[in-house]
Design an enzyme around this catalytic site. Structure first.
Site, PDB file in Angstrom:
ATOM      1  N   HIS A 168     -15.872 -21.743   0.255  1.00 51.02           N
ATOM      2  CA  HIS A 168     -16.870 -20.990   1.018  1.00 51.02           C
ATOM      3  C   HIS A 168     -16.497 -21.049   2.485  1.00 51.02           C
ATOM      4  CE1 HIS A 168     -20.779 -19.613   2.474  1.00 51.02           C
ATOM      5  NE2 HIS A 168     -20.997 -19.195   1.247  1.00 51.02           N
ATOM      6  N   ASP A 203     -21.705 -19.015  -6.970  1.00 55.32           N
ATOM      7  CA  ASP A 203     -21.237 -18.136  -8.050  1.00 55.32           C
ATOM      8  C   ASP A 203     -20.603 -18.879  -9.220  1.00 55.32           C
ATOM      9  OD1 ASP A 203     -20.411 -16.033  -5.386  1.00 55.32           O
ATOM     10  OD2 ASP A 203     -21.926 -15.616  -6.915  1.00 55.32           O
TER      11      ASP A 203
HETATM   12  C1  SDX Z   1     -20.375 -15.691  -1.668  1.00 59.61           C
HETATM   13  O1  SDX Z   1     -20.597 -15.878   3.210  1.00 59.61           O
HETATM   14  C2  SDX Z   1     -21.527 -16.142   2.378  1.00 59.61           C
HETATM   15  O2  SDX Z   1     -22.516 -16.764   2.677  1.00 59.61           O
HETATM   16  C3  SDX Z   1     -21.306 -15.583   0.978  1.00 59.61           C
HETATM   17  C4  SDX Z   1     -22.284 -16.029  -0.083  1.00 59.61           C
HETATM   18  C5  SDX Z   1     -23.650 -15.432   0.146  1.00 59.61           C
HETATM   19  O3  SDX Z   1     -24.617 -15.998  -0.392  1.00 59.61           O
HETATM   20  O4  SDX Z   1     -23.739 -14.353   0.787  1.00 59.61           O
HETATM   21  O5  SDX Z   1     -22.366 -17.424  -0.143  1.00 59.61           O
HETATM   22  C6  SDX Z   1     -21.842 -15.530  -1.454  1.00 59.61           C
HETATM   23  O6  SDX Z   1     -19.656 -14.768  -1.382  1.00 59.61           O
HETATM   24  C7  SDX Z   1     -19.839 -17.006  -2.150  1.00 59.61           C
HETATM   25  C8  SDX Z   1     -18.275 -17.052  -2.178  1.00 59.61           C
HETATM   26  C9  SDX Z   1     -17.864 -16.381  -3.496  1.00 59.61           C
HETATM   27  N1  SDX Z   1     -16.408 -16.162  -3.525  1.00 59.61           N
HETATM   28  C10 SDX Z   1     -15.631 -16.873  -4.377  1.00 59.61           C
HETATM   29  O7  SDX Z   1     -16.021 -17.791  -5.105  1.00 59.61           O
HETATM   30  C11 SDX Z   1     -14.187 -16.389  -4.404  1.00 59.61           C
HETATM   31  C12 SDX Z   1     -13.250 -17.591  -4.334  1.00 59.61           C
HETATM   32  N2  SDX Z   1     -13.380 -18.172  -2.978  1.00 59.61           N
HETATM   33  C13 SDX Z   1     -12.407 -17.774  -1.976  1.00 59.61           C
HETATM   34  O8  SDX Z   1     -12.025 -16.436  -2.074  1.00 59.61           O
HETATM   35  C14 SDX Z   1     -12.749 -18.297  -0.581  1.00 59.61           C
HETATM   36  O9  SDX Z   1     -13.128 -19.600  -0.730  1.00 59.61           O
HETATM   37  C15 SDX Z   1     -13.783 -17.576   0.256  1.00 59.61           C
HETATM   38  C16 SDX Z   1     -13.491 -16.118   0.381  1.00 59.61           C
HETATM   39  C17 SDX Z   1     -15.131 -17.744  -0.342  1.00 59.61           C
HETATM   40  C18 SDX Z   1     -13.765 -18.221   1.635  1.00 59.61           C
HETATM   41  O10 SDX Z   1     -12.550 -17.917   2.198  1.00 59.61           O
HETATM   42  P1  SDX Z   1     -12.170 -18.420   3.678  1.00 59.61           P
HETATM   43  O11 SDX Z   1     -13.317 -19.067   4.348  1.00 59.61           O
HETATM   44  O12 SDX Z   1     -11.499 -17.296   4.371  1.00 59.61           O
HETATM   45  O13 SDX Z   1     -11.195 -19.612   3.409  1.00 59.61           O
HETATM   46  P2  SDX Z   1      -9.667 -19.443   3.229  1.00 59.61           P
HETATM   47  O14 SDX Z   1      -9.386 -18.309   2.309  1.00 59.61           O
HETATM   48  O15 SDX Z   1      -9.056 -19.451   4.587  1.00 59.61           O
HETATM   49  O16 SDX Z   1      -9.334 -20.796   2.429  1.00 59.61           O
HETATM   50  C19 SDX Z   1      -8.861 -21.934   3.094  1.00 59.61           C
HETATM   51  C20 SDX Z   1      -7.821 -22.517   2.140  1.00 59.61           C
HETATM   52  C21 SDX Z   1      -6.669 -21.546   1.831  1.00 59.61           C
HETATM   53  O17 SDX Z   1      -5.574 -22.326   1.482  1.00 59.61           O
HETATM   54  P3  SDX Z   1      -4.423 -22.625   2.641  1.00 59.61           P
HETATM   55  O18 SDX Z   1      -4.047 -21.274   3.231  1.00 59.61           O
HETATM   56  O19 SDX Z   1      -5.119 -23.524   3.637  1.00 59.61           O
HETATM   57  O20 SDX Z   1      -3.302 -23.294   1.892  1.00 59.61           O
HETATM   58  O21 SDX Z   1      -8.440 -22.792   0.857  1.00 59.61           O
HETATM   59  C22 SDX Z   1      -7.821 -21.993  -0.142  1.00 59.61           C
HETATM   60  C23 SDX Z   1      -7.126 -20.847   0.569  1.00 59.61           C
HETATM   61  O22 SDX Z   1      -6.037 -20.365  -0.217  1.00 59.61           O
HETATM   62  N3  SDX Z   1      -8.887 -21.506  -1.009  1.00 59.61           N
HETATM   63  C24 SDX Z   1      -8.827 -21.488  -2.329  1.00 59.61           C
HETATM   64  C25 SDX Z   1     -10.060 -21.002  -2.748  1.00 59.61           C
HETATM   65  N4  SDX Z   1     -10.833 -20.730  -1.690  1.00 59.61           N
HETATM   66  C26 SDX Z   1     -10.083 -21.039  -0.601  1.00 59.61           C
HETATM   67  N5  SDX Z   1      -7.834 -21.821  -3.188  1.00 59.61           N
HETATM   68  C27 SDX Z   1      -8.128 -21.689  -4.502  1.00 59.61           C
HETATM   69  N6  SDX Z   1      -9.289 -21.236  -4.998  1.00 59.61           N
HETATM   70  C28 SDX Z   1     -10.283 -20.884  -4.147  1.00 59.61           C
HETATM   71  N7  SDX Z   1     -11.442 -20.433  -4.628  1.00 59.61           N
END
Ligand code: SDX
Length: 432
Positions: A309, A367
């Site tokens: 998140h 989720d």
């Molecule tokens: C919702 O914003 C809100 O409040 C949203 C929400 C709401 O109520 O409105 O809470 C609802 O959207 C919840 C989130 C649902 N999405 C998912 O579950 C999809 C999977 N999650 C990721 O796509 C991600 O965690 C995000 C999009 C939610 C957040 O992305 P960020 O903040 O841009 O973080 P990032 O992508 O920069 O991640 C940091 C690191 C990265 O690795 P490195 O580049 O540091 O090596 O963490 C990794 C990412 O690759 N990472 C994950 C991951 N989420 C982040 N790796 C594997 N699986 C994951 N789920």
């Protein structure tokens, strides 16, 4: 004494900016005068360090895993209130007393029907259309049916539009479901609760009686509470930006639905359940290690859906409540051995012990479990994000109304760091 932040520019000038404090949470540096004073922009793709507005509605402490709606912890609201209490709270800033609640519920439940001509609107979609495509189309089209609640400068128009959207969203979502399964639309029943009425419109059939199960009704109502608002997330920011141009409320909410559909946002619940089903099909818990390995391999582009998140760097409090709701619903349905729930809990345990997730502070979000409980409630996967839209409509409206009422309200218009071609002349085609 007012706090200041000083920025030293490359040309040697020191610029001072006011530091503004909130009631709780991080302070902000007010940089609105930066471009005028320096000719420079800030640069913040994805708005990782940017506060787009000031708000009094929802507060999130991502490090502590805290979520407050108008100051009330989500855990207390989920336990002591129902969804319409929370709608009243988000819209008005206070929980309703009995007379206020009775009037609010009465008004909402008397606006549950949609214009009958909308029935024909659905007929224009293919039966196999994704229900979220139907939602975006139908909600956007509401401005073609309700001309007396489009003037956003008129508080009465805004009030009527808010009631219409909150009251009609369950009907619109249920109609989208019935249309895709080829069953007749079910009219709302105003003698049922908000959530009971939604369940009746979703699951009842003209050929047999349908009785709302109170345990399942309470569970679904709690799911709506957990999804009602969440500060300035992507879809809420979309609603605010759309509203900042003066667009009508139906168009703004349709824009929010479109944004929520993305798998990185509200579409994650559908993606998370699909992920669990794929792992289950491939061999279940025994295959979790292999899947986690894929997730850790940057080239795989595989994410553990329902994890991570932008704000929560601790357990999403909604995920905990969702997991409890899972237990309740599965026990009520005699599905306590549900293999997907067991798989999800095993995955959560393995991930939370793995340094890849621990070092990145990746925890289950709202989720991760919501798909399992919605599936157990009989809601098809394709409808998960529609339910999220239904719940989030009140949050979007509360944020939209707050923006319009904000004296600092102006059209949102970000700038850019331009890295394209500099000025050049068009050459005749023979010289290109
Ligand atoms: C919702 O914003 C809100 O409040 C949203 C929400 C709401 O109520 O409105 O809470 C609802 O959207 C919840 C989130 C649902 N999405 C998912 O579950 C999809 C999977 N999650 C990721 O796509 C991600 O965690 C995000 C999009 C939610 C957040 O992305 P960020 O903040 O841009 O973080 P990032 O992508 O920069 O991640 C940091 C690191 C990265 O690795 P490195 O580049 O540091 O090596 O963490 C990794 C990412 O690759 N990472 C994950 C991951 N989420 C982040 N790796 C594997 N699986 C994951 N789920």
């Amino acid at each position: 004494m007012d706090k200041k932040a000083t920025l030293k520019l490359p040309d040697g000038r020191d610029l001072e900016f006011p530091v503004l404090g909130g009631s709780i949470g991080p302070e902000v540096i007010d940089i609105r005068s930066l471009y005028g004073k320096s000719g420079m922009f800030t640069y913040d793709p994805g708005f990782m360090s940017t506060a787009s507005c000031n708000s009094t509605i929802t507060y999130i402490d991502g490090d502590a895993g805290v979520l407050l709606y108008r100051g009330y912890p989500i855990e207390q609201l989920a336990k002591h209130c129902d969804f319409l209490d929370v709608c009243y709270l988000l819209l008005n800033g206070e929980l309703p007393n009995k007379p206020q609640r009775d009037e609010f519920v009465g008004t909402v439940m008397r606006h549950t029907m949609v214009h009958d001509q909308l029935n024909r609107f659905y007929m224009g979609f293919r039966r196999d259309a994704h229900p979220m495509a139907v939602m975006v189309g139908v909600v956007g089209a509401l401005s073609a049916f309700y001309h007396d609640s489009l003037d956003i400068s008129d508080p009465e128009h805004r009030r009527v539009a808010a009631f219409r959207l909150i009251a009609k969203m369950p009907t619109i979502v249920a109609m989208a479901y019935k249309y895709t399964v080829g069953q007749p639309f079910v009219y709302p029943r105003n003698n049922l609760s908000y959530t009971g009425n939604f369940m009746n419109m979703m699951f009842s059939l003209p050929v047999e009686d349908y009785k709302v199960n109170n345990v399942l009704e309470r569970a679904l109502d709690r799911i709506l509470i957990l999804h009602a608002d969440h500060e300035q997330n992507a879809s809420t920011s979309t609603v605010r930006l759309s509203g900042s141009s003066g667009a009508n409320p139906f168009a703004c909410i349709a824009a929010g639905i479109a944004c929520l559909w993305g798998p990185a946002h509200g579409g994650a619940n559908e993606a998370a359940l699909g992920m669990l089903q794929d792992i289950q099909k491939a061999g279940g818990v025994a295959k979790v290690g292999e899947f986690i390995k894929q997730v850790k391999d940057k080239n795989s582009n595989v994410k553990l859906m329902g994890f991570g998140h932008r704000v929560y760097k601790n357990y999403d409090p909604r995920a905990k409540l969702m997991r409890e709701t899972c237990h309740e619903v599965l026990n009520e349905l005699g599905l306590h051995d549900d293999p997907l729930f067991k798989l999800a809990m095993a995955m959560e345990k393995i991930a939370l012990e793995d340094d890849y997730f621990v070092s990145r502070k990746l925890y289950p979000n709202v989720d991760f479990y919501s798909g399992i409980v919605q599936r157990a409630l009989g809601i098809p996967v394709s409808m998960f994000t529609c339910i999220f839209s239904l719940a989030r409509t009140v949050g979007w409206i509360a944020q939209w109304q707050e923006m319009i009422g904000d004296p600092e309200y102006k059209i949102g218009r970000p700038r850019q760091l331009y890295r394209g071609a500099v000025k050049r002349d068009v050459k005749p085609i023979g010289q290109r």
